[in-house]
Design a protein around this motif. Structure first.
Motif, PDB file in Angstrom:
ATOM      1  N   VAL A  71       0.814  -1.216   0.000  1.00  0.00           N
ATOM      2  CA  VAL A  71       0.000   0.000   0.000  1.00  0.00           C
ATOM      3  C   VAL A  71       0.851   1.271   0.000  1.00  0.00           C
ATOM      4  O   VAL A  71       0.522   2.234  -0.686  1.00  0.00           O
ATOM      5  N   ASP A  72       1.957   1.262   0.709  1.00  0.00           N
ATOM      6  CA  ASP A  72       2.814   2.455   0.754  1.00  0.00           C
ATOM      7  C   ASP A  72       3.421   2.749  -0.612  1.00  0.00           C
ATOM      8  O   ASP A  72       3.423   3.897  -1.068  1.00  0.00           O
ATOM      9  N   GLU A  73       3.949   1.709  -1.268  1.00  0.00           N
ATOM     10  CA  GLU A  73       4.544   1.922  -2.586  1.00  0.00           C
ATOM     11  C   GLU A  73       3.490   2.287  -3.618  1.00  0.00           C
ATOM     12  O   GLU A  73       3.740   3.111  -4.493  1.00  0.00           O
ATOM     13  N   LEU A  74       2.316   1.693  -3.529  1.00  0.00           N
ATOM     14  CA  LEU A  74       1.230   2.017  -4.448  1.00  0.00           C
ATOM     15  C   LEU A  74       0.848   3.490  -4.332  1.00  0.00           C
ATOM     16  O   LEU A  74       0.753   4.203  -5.330  1.00  0.00           O
ATOM     17  N   ARG A  75       0.665   3.945  -3.097  1.00  0.00           N
ATOM     18  CA  ARG A  75       0.326   5.355  -2.876  1.00  0.00           C
ATOM     19  C   ARG A  75       1.445   6.272  -3.364  1.00  0.00           C
ATOM     20  O   ARG A  75       1.191   7.306  -3.977  1.00  0.00           O
ATOM     21  N   THR A  76       2.695   5.884  -3.111  1.00  0.00           N
ATOM     22  CA  THR A  76       3.834   6.686  -3.543  1.00  0.00           C
ATOM     23  C   THR A  76       3.878   6.789  -5.062  1.00  0.00           C
ATOM     24  O   THR A  76       4.091   7.879  -5.612  1.00  0.00           O
TER      25      THR A  76
END
Length: 186
Positions: A71-76
């Motif tokens: 989720v963090d990389e997707l949002r980034t």
């Protein structure tokens, strides 16, 4: 914002999987295709796509889990693209992210990204449990080796003679990572 290109991104986890269904029938100017795990963003064609797209372009992805399973990389990734003026469309989910400070979009991206991350973790946990049970029952022997011992000797001999590793990987029908694993193991 000028009308830019519609750029597709497709991903499958292994070489024997097919990407054809992912963006089938969509009108795209260019497609970047990775055969790599979505566990992180270190994927050659994803990195190439990130260098390629410009302000006004739209990146079209079949579904969120194809772009990222964290989720963090997707949002980034989505935030970075939006900041650069690039729209991101997720075809299956029917969602488009333009960089608007829309609380519902932020919620959906975070929620659906978290679901993809959870499903990935669940798959890995189930796999570990299944392997442990099979080992306990004496039924698990692991994956069949890609190369015979004679092929491994031939591979090492050719590397020592100066042969190009990527060409050898193609010749033996293995990935470069598998080739390096064989070279490290002996």
């Amino acid at each position: 914002m000028s009308k830019g290109q519609r750029v597709g991104y497709v991903r499958v986890s292994s070489l024997d999987q097919n990407t054809a269904r992912q963006l089938d029938g969509l009108d795209l100017d260019r497609i970047f295709e990775d055969h790599a795990s979505g566990k992180d963003t270190h994927r050659p064609q994803l990195q190439e796509l990130l260098r390629f797209v410009r302000d006004g372009d739209t990146v079209v992805v079949h579904s969120m889990d194809r772009l990222g399973r964290n989720v963090d990389e997707l949002r980034t990734l989505v935030t970075d693209l939006n900041t650069r003026g690039v729209r991101v469309e997720f075809h299956r989910e029917g969602l488009t992210f333009t960089g608007d400070r829309n609380p519902m979009n932020t919620l959906l991206l975070t929620l659906l990204g978290a679901v993809a991350e959870f499903l990935r973790a669940q798959i890995l946990e189930n796999q570990r449990e299944g392997i442990a049970k099979a080992k306990q029952a004496g039924k698990y022997r692991g994956r069949k080796r890609a190369l015979t011992p004679a092929q491994v000797q031939d591979l090492r001999r050719q590397v020592q003679a100066g042969a190009q590793k990527s060409a050898l990987a193609r010749e033996f029908g293995i990935s470069r990572e598998t080739l390096y694993t064989y070279l490290r193991s002996g």
